[in-house]
Design a protein around this motif. Structure first.
Motif, mmCIF file in Angstrom:
data_model
loop_
_atom_site.group_PDB
_atom_site.id
_atom_site.type_symbol
_atom_site.label_atom_id
_atom_site.label_comp_id
_atom_site.label_asym_id
_atom_site.label_seq_id
_atom_site.Cartn_x
_atom_site.Cartn_y
_atom_site.Cartn_z
ATOM 1 N N ASP A 29 0.821 -1.206 0.000
ATOM 2 C CA ASP A 29 0.000 0.000 0.000
ATOM 3 C C ASP A 29 0.859 1.262 0.000
ATOM 4 O OD1 ASP A 29 0.845 -0.704 2.577
ATOM 5 O OD2 ASP A 29 -0.703 0.517 3.505
ATOM 6 N N THR A 266 -10.526 1.923 8.585
ATOM 7 C CA THR A 266 -10.935 2.217 7.210
ATOM 8 C C THR A 266 -11.260 3.690 7.032
ATOM 9 O OG1 THR A 266 -11.794 -0.013 6.895
ATOM 10 C CG2 THR A 266 -12.634 1.712 5.427
ATOM 11 N N GLY A 269 -8.220 5.856 7.199
ATOM 12 C CA GLY A 269 -7.453 5.747 5.960
ATOM 13 C C GLY A 269 -8.094 6.518 4.824
ATOM 14 N N VAL A 270 -9.420 6.404 4.706
ATOM 15 C CA VAL A 270 -10.127 7.140 3.653
ATOM 16 C C VAL A 270 -9.970 8.643 3.856
ATOM 17 C CG1 VAL A 270 -12.408 7.683 2.723
ATOM 18 C CG2 VAL A 270 -11.772 5.309 3.161
ATOM 19 N N LEU A 273 -6.422 9.721 2.962
ATOM 20 C CA LEU A 273 -6.209 9.709 1.512
ATOM 21 C C LEU A 273 -6.915 10.882 0.839
ATOM 22 C CD1 LEU A 273 -4.848 8.140 -0.748
ATOM 23 C CD2 LEU A 273 -6.926 6.763 -0.966
ATOM 24 N N LEU A 304 -1.827 7.261 7.246
ATOM 25 C CA LEU A 304 -1.958 6.115 6.351
ATOM 26 C C LEU A 304 -0.940 5.033 6.680
ATOM 27 C CD1 LEU A 304 -2.663 7.710 2.850
ATOM 28 C CD2 LEU A 304 -4.115 6.099 4.080
ATOM 29 N N THR A 322 -8.841 0.621 2.321
ATOM 30 C CA THR A 322 -7.945 1.665 1.824
ATOM 31 C C THR A 322 -6.596 1.084 1.451
ATOM 32 O OG1 THR A 322 -9.023 3.214 3.347
ATOM 33 C CG2 THR A 322 -6.975 3.931 2.317
#
Length: 712
Positions: A29, A266, A269-270, A273, A304, A322
């Motif tokens: 990632d 999640t 992370g979203v 980003l 992240l 993510t």
């Protein structure tokens, strides 16, 4: 099997190969995050002309991987009895960095050197040669930082190597970090002989983390402090940038161990980003980074890294959506060529714009530039980086030998070419003092309808940028870096004369010294200068130059006005107008009128000259001429640069002590202000006149001074 702690390829730059699979601990990632970051950098550069925050992502990842690698070698893979210095061993590490970074960089610089010769006007060969050297030796960020403060270089166009400042900064970070690690390791080694506790990994980690934290906090505080003082310099300053990779390093040292619900991981992370992808739109990075606003892309990157790590995963939970999205093969592939793509995309864009005489590209043109950049980045990674970095898997030994010889040859040729450019630029001088006025009438062609024979223009377009006033040779013109209470002064004309003209103001007053000097010698008066670049006499208005406000000009103006009251020159010579800040034409600023009123109330005689037409900053006449274009398209429309009527006519009645002069008709015809008049190049940049052209005004200025002063 590789992990971020041991993967030496993941040390620093966007140059990270994708793993072949998601093996033990390897973060696909983060490869994908590099892909996102380089995509943002390239897209924002090509189509939007903005800073995306992608470089800040790279810097943070660099610190994370580099510090993690150092710690892994010291703590995880070495017994406590092994010395820190031996564990870090800078030799192999520096050699690996050299193999990873230098071949691709030098290949790009060799191509850039060739394209400079093919595409760029000769006026830029010397300055761009200096940037090739600065980029190759990893001080491009400092070169750009000091250039941003250099009034003589402030007009230079965007460089095809400007983006390499971040490579230079990262290279400096690696060296600084490694040297400091060796010094700290030596100190701990010496102390560990007496204090056994200093051999414990947790203690070493705490000392390293604490040291990094102190330096990072100082760097961030410095960036915030300098942001309000000198942002253009601050943007490139290594000291102001160190906190970004150090923030990643701190996460490598102290990765928080806190299991989080999968849904929370999640959403975090979203959110992180989204911040990275969108911050380029709502943060003006050039004006705000690396101060506090850079915490957005840096903090989002840290988040992240953290939420995708095992330290936040609950038992038996896999990667977050993510992380799985970032680990998409296409993003991972893009991340694997990110370093080469970063190197290639910017020079291709800048050379294309120069070749097409454009300021931006269409969607189709931008797509073409990005497509070519991707192909070159893939080829560079596949056939240059991989073979030389790993020494295997990229071809035979014979292929690698040929590749090394080719790169060495290209580097030698580029270095020789750059050396010649810099030598020629340093040795080039302007010699136009004794031009025949019958061949080179200059302004006289417009003012007196003098004939213009067919002879080469003077000075040449390559030398016009060096055609500065004599005050610069004598260093009597104040600079931006001067203290506001410093007033530089020089004496010209007839130094023994009893009558004095004070030449006062900024560079647009300064440029008239060459004509005044000759007239003063001829008619026996002296000219005393009170000059500072960018500082026309002002009262309350604060000038902004190169992204920084200069209140020093206000203080300097107050001190100059006080000094003039003491010196009591017979006449003050200064400017009367400035270009309109919005819209076409010129005007008389209210500050100018306040200064004029002070002179009037003192009974001081003043001669005020209307400012000359300014060409667009995007079109520099010498460069335009050097490409072979006609003077009639390398200038500016008269009605755009100048108001239809001299604005001083409306105020002249209020200032009986003043004589207002307007020499626009000596620079422009009825509709256009060309780059060459009477066989003399008019401009040395986009708004200053060449000293040669100024001297062609001597007959008219002599007549006007005689009419106003009655000294001869």
């Amino acid at each position: 099997m590789r992990t971020p702690m041991t993967d030496e390829k993941s040390v620093a730059t966007p140059n990270e190969d994708a793993a072949t699979g998601n093996t033990s601990g390897y973060r696909l990632d983060l490869d994908g995050l590099r892909g996102i970051a380089i995509a943002l950098v390239a897209i924002f550069h090509v189509w939007f002309g903005r800073v995306s925050g992608g470089v800040d992502v790279f810097l943070t990842l660099s610190g994370y991987f580099f510090v993690a690698s150092l710690l892994k070698h010291v703590i995880a893979t070495q017994p406590a009895s092994v010395s820190w210095n031996r564990a870090i061993n800078p030799g192999p590490r520096l050699w690996r960095l050299f193999r990873r970074l230098i071949p691709a960089l030098f290949l790009v610089l060799a191509v850039v050197t060739l394209l400079i010769a093919l595409v760029m006007p000769k006026t830029r060969w010397g300055p761009l040669g200096a940037e090739v050297q600065a980029s190759a030796l990893y001080y491009q960020n400092w070169h750009l930082a000091f250039q941003s403060q250099d009034y003589a270089a402030a007009d230079s166009a965007i460089s095809p190597m400007q983006h390499l400042w971040s490579m230079s900064m990262q290279g400096q970070f690696f060296v600084i970090t490694m040297v400091c690690a060796l010094l700290l390791g030596g100190l701990l080694k010496a102390l560990a002989r007496r204090f056994e506790v200093l051999r414990r990994p947790t203690v070493i980690r705490g000392i390293v983390g604490g040291t990094l934290a102190v330096v990072a906090l100082f760097s961030l505080a410095w960036a915030q402090y300098r942001h309000g003082i000198n942002q253009p310099f601050n943007y490139y300053d290594t000291v102001a940038r160190l906190w970004e990779p150090l923030a990643g390093g701190l996460l490598a040292v102290w990765m928080p161990r806190l299991a989080l619900p999968q849904r929370l991981r999640t959403w975090l992370g979203v959110g992180a980003l989204l911040l990275i992808v969108t911050c380029g739109w709502w943060i003006v990075g050039v004006a705000q980074y690396p101060a506090a606003w850079a915490l957005v892309p840096v903090g989002a990157t840290l988040l992240l890294i953290w939420v995708g790590s095992p330290q936040t995963a609950a038992t038996a939970t896999g990667p977050t959506p993510t992380s799985r999205a970032l680990a998409h093969p296409r993003l991972v592939w893009l991340g694997s060529i990110a370093y080469a793509l970063y190197l290639w995309h910017w020079p291709l864009l800048i050379f294309y714009l120069n070749w097409r005489y454009q300021d931006d590209v269409s969607w189709l043109e931008g797509t073409g530039i990005l497509a070519v950049s991707l192909v070159l980045a893939w080829a560079t990674t596949r056939f240059v980086e991989a073979p030389l970095r790993s020494g295997r898997g990229g071809g035979s030994k014979q292929y690698r030998r040929i590749l090394v010889l080719a790169l060495v040859a290209a580097t030698v040729v580029s270095a020789a070419t750059v050396t010649i450019w810099q030598r020629d630029a340093a040795n080039a001088t302007v010699d136009t003092l004794n031009l025949d006025p019958r061949l080179y009438p200059g302004a006289r062609a417009y003012l007196y309808d003098a004939g213009v024979p067919n002879v080469p223009m003077q000075p040449s377009p390559e030398l016009a940028p060096k055609d500065w006033p004599i005050t610069w040779e004598d260093s009597v013109t104040g600079q931006f870096t001067d203290a506001p209470d410093r007033i530089r002064s020089g004496v010209y004309g007839d130094p023994t004369a009893t009558r004095t003209i004070a030449l006062v103001g900024g560079s647009h007053a300064d440029q008239w010294i060459d004509a005044l000097n000759i007239i003063g010698q001829r008619y026996h008066f002296r000219i005393k200068t009170y000059l500072r670049v960018g500082c026309a006499l002002t009262t309350s208005h604060v000038y902004t130059w190169f992204g920084r406000k200069y209140p020093e000009c206000n203080e300097w103006s107050r001190r100059v006005m006080a000094q003039l009251a003491v010196d009591k020159p017979d006449v003050v010579f200064t400017n009367s107008t400035r270009p309109a800040e919005e819209g076409p034409g010129d005007y008389v600023p209210s500050d100018y009128e306040e200064i004029f009123a002070q002179f009037r109330d003192r009974g001081q005689r003043v001669i005020a000259l209307r400012d000359n037409p300014w060409v667009s900053a995007k079109l520099k006449p010498p460069e335009c001429l050097a490409t072979g274009r006609k003077p009639q398209v390398c200038g500016v429309d008269r009605d755009r640069a100048m108001s239809p009527v001299d604005p001083t006519i409306a105020i002249a009645g209020k200032y009986p002590n003043m004589t207002f002069l307007d020499y626009t008709d000596g620079i422009c015809n009825d509709t256009y202000c060309p780059a060459v008049v009477g066989n003399i190049v008019v401009y040395r940049d986009f708004h200053h006149l060449t000293a040669t052209y100024i001297r062609s005004f001597i007959p008219q200025l002599e007549t006007d001074l005689q009419r106003s002063l009655r000294w001869w």
